[in-house]
Design an enzyme around this catalytic site. Structure first.
Site, PDB file in Angstrom:
ATOM      1  N   ASP A 125       0.825  -1.209   0.000  1.00  0.00           N
ATOM      2  CA  ASP A 125       0.000   0.000   0.000  1.00  0.00           C
ATOM      3  C   ASP A 125       0.864   1.265   0.000  1.00  0.00           C
ATOM      4  O   ASP A 125       0.493   2.278  -0.595  1.00  0.00           O
ATOM      5  CB  ASP A 125      -0.949   0.001   1.211  1.00  0.00           C
ATOM      6  N   GLY A 126       2.035   1.198   0.626  1.00  0.00           N
ATOM      7  CA  GLY A 126       2.922   2.354   0.653  1.00  0.00           C
ATOM      8  C   GLY A 126       3.377   2.751  -0.744  1.00  0.00           C
ATOM      9  O   GLY A 126       3.428   3.940  -1.090  1.00  0.00           O
ATOM     10  N   ASP A 153      -3.968  10.697   3.660  1.00  0.00           N
ATOM     11  CA  ASP A 153      -4.262  11.728   4.648  1.00  0.00           C
ATOM     12  C   ASP A 153      -3.220  12.836   4.690  1.00  0.00           C
ATOM     13  O   ASP A 153      -2.097  12.683   4.244  1.00  0.00           O
ATOM     14  CB  ASP A 153      -4.384  11.107   6.052  1.00  0.00           C
ATOM     15  N   ARG A 162       4.160  16.788  24.043  1.00  0.00           N
ATOM     16  CA  ARG A 162       3.247  17.802  24.528  1.00  0.00           C
ATOM     17  C   ARG A 162       2.171  18.056  23.484  1.00  0.00           C
ATOM     18  O   ARG A 162       2.386  17.838  22.295  1.00  0.00           O
ATOM     19  CB  ARG A 162       4.010  19.102  24.775  1.00  0.00           C
ATOM     20  N   ASP A 181      -2.557  15.633  20.233  1.00  0.00           N
ATOM     21  CA  ASP A 181      -1.244  15.280  19.695  1.00  0.00           C
ATOM     22  C   ASP A 181      -1.167  15.577  18.201  1.00  0.00           C
ATOM     23  O   ASP A 181      -0.085  15.539  17.623  1.00  0.00           O
ATOM     24  CB  ASP A 181      -0.964  13.787  19.913  1.00  0.00           C
ATOM     25  N   THR A 221      -8.851   3.828   6.863  1.00  0.00           N
ATOM     26  CA  THR A 221      -8.429   2.572   7.504  1.00  0.00           C
ATOM     27  C   THR A 221      -6.950   2.592   7.901  1.00  0.00           C
ATOM     28  O   THR A 221      -6.422   1.558   8.317  1.00  0.00           O
ATOM     29  CB  THR A 221      -8.683   1.362   6.571  1.00  0.00           C
ATOM     30  N   SER A 251      -6.035   7.221  10.735  1.00  0.00           N
ATOM     31  CA  SER A 251      -7.297   7.678  11.316  1.00  0.00           C
ATOM     32  C   SER A 251      -7.983   6.567  12.118  1.00  0.00           C
ATOM     33  O   SER A 251      -8.478   6.795  13.227  1.00  0.00           O
ATOM     34  CB  SER A 251      -8.220   8.175  10.198  1.00  0.00           C
ATOM     35  N   LEU A 252      -7.994   5.363  11.579  1.00  0.00           N
ATOM     36  CA  LEU A 252      -8.626   4.240  12.283  1.00  0.00           C
ATOM     37  C   LEU A 252      -7.897   3.953  13.595  1.00  0.00           C
ATOM     38  O   LEU A 252      -8.523   3.741  14.639  1.00  0.00           O
ATOM     39  CB  LEU A 252      -8.614   2.990  11.389  1.00  0.00           C
ATOM     40  N   GLN A 283       4.547  10.511   3.797  1.00  0.00           N
ATOM     41  CA  GLN A 283       5.707  10.488   2.904  1.00  0.00           C
ATOM     42  C   GLN A 283       6.270  11.869   2.575  1.00  0.00           C
ATOM     43  O   GLN A 283       7.440  11.985   2.224  1.00  0.00           O
ATOM     44  CB  GLN A 283       5.326   9.757   1.604  1.00  0.00           C
TER      45      GLN A 283
END
Lengths: 278, 278, 278, 278
Positions: free
Chosen positions: B56-57, B131, B141, B160, B171, B174-175, B230
C-alpha cells in the site's frame, strides 16, 4: 509544620504576585525560604513542606525533586482548579492556616522510577508523577515497541507511542489516548498505546509492583523518551526504558478542599447537571 | 489497455524479482516501460495504466504522481494482501490477462489537494490518497490547532495532532486514532484528532465538497505537516494548511479479486469465525 | 408558505402554552390548522409546512409521518437548543416571519426505510430519521447478528446491539456507542455496534445507496427492533431487518439560525474556550 | 489435595464425555464426588478442591457457590482456552497430577458482593466473579443512574447501562464497552458505562475497598440488575444496588500452564506477529 519553602515558575507574573503576597503572610507564622526554581537541593530535615505556587505543571516539576527527599508538597493554584493543587490562591489563608495548625493529611501518590539504559549503563534516571512516554519525534509514522512485564514479552506495539502512567497521570495524556481514570490512591501502572495499529491493543492496568520495559525496534522514526512532558531524551538502538514504582511516593498535603471526584466533575464536565448528547 | 508502465520500490529485492518475472511476460502482450521511481513524468496519453509492484505504501507514492495525470493504477502486492492492491504477485497472470482483455473496472478513489500557505504564497502543493496530518515533532506535549470548515471556525483542537483523511485513508492512521471505517466509494473527508484533550472531540465525517483549513497556534511543539506519511514540512507561525477534494480522483483498476469488505475481514480479523473477547 | 399545521406533544404543558401563544399570532398571517398528534393524515397539497413545537424527540415522531408526504418541517424548541430545531420559542416571531416571507431554505435530511420481513412478508414498514437498532431485551448477554450489505455477509457481530443510523442520527445513540459525527448533508449510512466483543469491529460509514440487512441468530436474548427509539417490535427466528435509504428525504426548514457546527459546539461542549483534560 | 468434587454443565455432551473420562482416572488417585450442578452445598472442610469442567461461563457459576466456602477451584476447559480455565481437556492428566502432588498455587481473585436493597431490606445478596450490571430491559432508550462512591454522589450516568466489574471481569462486558484490561491480581473495582451520553464519562478504576451504590432514577426503561450475566432481577423505584469487595476471594488453582498475558495475546489476537491495520 513550621518550616516551608516556596516554589514556583518565576517566568509567570501571576506566580510572582502570589509570592509577594503570600511570603510575608507566611513569614509571620513560619520559617519561610523562597527558592522558586529549587536551585539548591532541599533535604527532608530542613523543611516541613514545600508550597508550590502554580498549576499542575509546576507540581509535576517540583514533585520530581521533592518526592525522593520525602518533602511533603502543598499546591496552590494561581490559575484554575487543578488535579494536583489543593486550592486556588484566593483561598491561601484558610489552607495554610489549616496546614500550620495540623489539620491536614499527607496523601501518598505513587511515582514511577524511570531509567534509560544504554549498553548496560544508566544514562538517565529520574522519577515521574504523571508518566513516561516513548513516542516518535520524526514525522507521522508508527513506531514499534517491544513491551515486557517482569521480563516477559507481553506484546509488540505498533503505534504513535506508548504511555506508562501513574494513577495521577491517568487523567493526563493517557486519558486523552483512551485510557481509564484510575483513582489516585491506587498502586497501579497504566499502560496506554497512542493510536495503536492493532485495534485490540487496549489500555492495561497493572499492579504497582510489576516492572515494565520498553524497547523501540525501528529507528527511522527517531523514538524518544519523555518524562512528565518535561524531561526528554532521544533513544538509540538497543536502549531499554525501564519503568517501575519509585521507592518513595509523593506526599501530597490535603486539607479536604480538593476532592478527587469533585475535580473530575469539574475538569471533565461531569459536574451538576450532566450534559447530554441529545 | 496495451501500454503499461511498471513502478515499484527498487530498494526491495522482492520487487526487483517481481519485475524480472512480470516484465517479460507482460512485454509479450503489451508495450511495457519500466520506471520504478517514476523519475520521468508520465502523461495520460502515453500509457494506458501503471502497474505498481509493492504494498500500500508504494501505491500511495505512485498515486500522488499518477492521479493528477489521470493514469489508472493497478497494484500487485509483492507481500501480503493490501487495501489498495488488487492481488498478490502469485496471481499476476490472471489479473493482468483480465486487465489486458478489458475485464476490469476503474474505481474512482477520492484524493485530497493539500496546500501549505505561508504569507499568502503556496510553499507546498500536493495531493494525498490517504491523509494530511498536522502533528508535533517536538517531544510529548499537546499542540493547539484552529480548525475551520469553509471559513467557519469549528473548534480549537488541543491534541497530539489532527488527521484529515480520505475514505481510503480512513483505515490507516485515522482508524488507529479512533476514526470510523469509511467505504472507499464515498466522497467524504474524515477529520480525526489524535489523543484529543477535550474528550468530546469525536471524529467528524464531512461531505467531500467542503474545504478545511488547519492553523497551528502554538509553536513550542514545532508542528509539522505530513502527507500520506511520505511528504513532510515543518510549519511556521501563521502557516495555513488548506485541504480539499483534489480535482481528479485516483483511477484504481479492479478485476473483482480484492473486495472492500473481504479486505476488512482479513486485515482487521473480522473474517470467517469472529473472535470473541470471552 | 401560507398554510401551516401545528404539531406537538400535548402531554407537555410548555408545548400547550406555546401553541396558545403562537397559534393566534400565526393565524393572523397564514392559514393554520392544529393537529398536535397528527391524528389525521397530512397531504402534501394541503399544507405548506408543519410547525413542530417541541424538542428533537417531537421532530423525530413528526418526521416519520411528514417526510413520506413531502411536507417540510420547521422545528421550534420549547426547551433548549436542539440538533433538529431551528430556534427556541423565544425567537418564534422572527423565525416564522422569515419563513412566511420566503427567507428560508429546505435542507434535505436523508431518512432510512426500515422493513421487518417475516416469512417473506413485511410485518413492519416505517421510516427513520435517526436510526434503526437491533438490541436485546432480555438481560445482560450478547446477541449475534449477521450483517449483510447488498447481499454480501460482511461480518457477524457479537455485541449488545447494532445501530444503523442516518447522518442526523449519528449524533444520537450511535455517537454514545463510539460512532463518528457525520455531517447532516451527507448521503450515508452509519453502522455502529454497541459494546462489540470483537474489538476490531469499528463503526462503518457506507454510501447511502447500499442496502443493509440484519439477521439475529440467537434467540435467548429476545432481540428486538427499535426505530428512532419510538417504534418497537420483538424479533422472531428467521426475521430479516432490511434498512436502506428512504425514497423521500425529510425537508427541514432552515432560516440560518441553527447551524450544524454551532450546535455541535454547544451540545458537545466544543464551544468558545475548549475544555482541557488538564 | 486428595478430595475433589467434579462440577460442570450437564446439558453439554462434551462435558459429560469429559466427566466419563476424567472421573475414573481421578478416582484412582483421590476421593472424588460428582455433583455437576452443585445441588448439595459444598463445605470447605469436605473437599480440597472443585474441578470445573467447562468454559469461563461454568467457572463463573461455580465460583459464586464455592468462593464463599473457601473451596479452591480448578477449571479445565472442554472447548477452547479461556481466561479462567487452567488448561483444555487434552491436558488433564498433567494438570491434575501437578495439583494432586502439590505443584500448584492458589491465586486469589477478588469477587464482588452485590446486594439489592428494597425498602431497607436485602431482596438479593450474591457474589460476582465478573460483574454486576444495571441496564435497561425495555427498548432502545437510555437509563439514568445515580452513582455513589462511599456515599458521595460521583455523577449521574445517562447511558444504556453501567457495569461494575472485578479485574477478572474487566476482559468481559466491560472491555467490549471500552473499559481497560485490569490485571487479575489487582484489588480494584472497574466502573464502565455502556454507551454513555455524556462523552467524557470514561471508565473508572477504583481501589477495592471503596463501596459503590447504583440507583436508577427513571423507570420507563425497566432497569434490571444482572450478576455475572447469570442472575437477574428487575429493579423497582427506590431500589439500591450496593456493590463492594466480597469478604472472600475466589481461590483459583494454577499450575503455570495458563498465564494472563499469554491468554490476552491469544484471546485478543495480540499473540506472535502483531496484526497491523495497514
Amino acid at each position: 509544620m513550621n518550616r516551608a519553602i516556596i516554589v514556583g515558575n518565576r517566568a509567570k507574573k501571576a506566580v510572582l504576585r502570589a509570592v509577594e503576597e503570600i511570603e510575608p503572610w507566611l513569614a509571620e507564622r513560619a520559617e519561610v525560604r523562597v527558592d522558586l526554581n529549587l536551585d539548591s537541593p532541599v533535604l527532608a530535615g530542613e523543611v516541613d513542606f514545600a508550597l508550590v505556587l502554580g498549576g499542575d505543571g509546576s507540581v509535576l516539576g517540583a514533585a520530581r525533586k521533592l518526592a525522593p527527599q520525602g518533602v511533603p508538597l502543598l499546591g496552590i493554584n494561581v490559575g484554575k482548579f487543578g488535579f494536583l493543587t489543593e486550592s486556588t490562591v484566593d483561598d491561601y489563608k484558610a489552607v495554610l492556616t489549616d496546614v500550620l495548625e495540623g489539620r491536614y493529611t499527607a496523601a501518598e501518590r505513587m511515582m514511577l522510577a524511570c531509567v534509560l539504559e544504554r549498553d548496560g549503563e544508566e544514562v538517565l534516571s529520574t522519577v515521574a508523577l504523571n508518566d513516561a512516554v516513548v513516542s516518535r519525534t520524526a514525522l507521522s509514522r508508527i513506531i514499534t515497541i517491544d513491551f515486557h512485564v517482569d521480563g516477559e514479552l507481553v506484546t509488540t506495539y505498533r503505534s504513535d507511542g506508548l504511555i506508562v502512567a501513574t494513577p495521577v497521570g491517568s487523567t493526563a495524556h493517557s486519558l486523552a489516548s483512551g485510557g481509564p481514570i484510575v483513582h489516585p490512591d491506587m498502586d497501579a501502572i497504566v499502560v496506554t498505546p497512542i493510536s495503536p495499529h492493532t485495534l485490540s491493543n487496549r489500555p492495561l492496568v497493572l499492579p504497582g509492583h510489576l516492572k515494565v520495559t520498553l524497547e523501540a525496534r525501528e529507528w527511522a522514526q527517531r523514538p524518544a523518551l519523555t518524562v512528565d512532558g518535561q524531561v526528554n531524551r532521544e533513544l538509540r538502538e538497543g536502549d531499554l526504558v525501564r519503568v517501575q514504582r519509585a521507592p518513595k511516593p509523593l506526599k501530597l498535603i490535603q486539607t479536604g478542599r480538593n476532592v478527587f471526584f469533585e475535580t473530575l466533575r469539574s475538569k471533565l464536565d461531569w459536574r451538576g447537571q450532566p450534559r447530554y448528547v441529545k
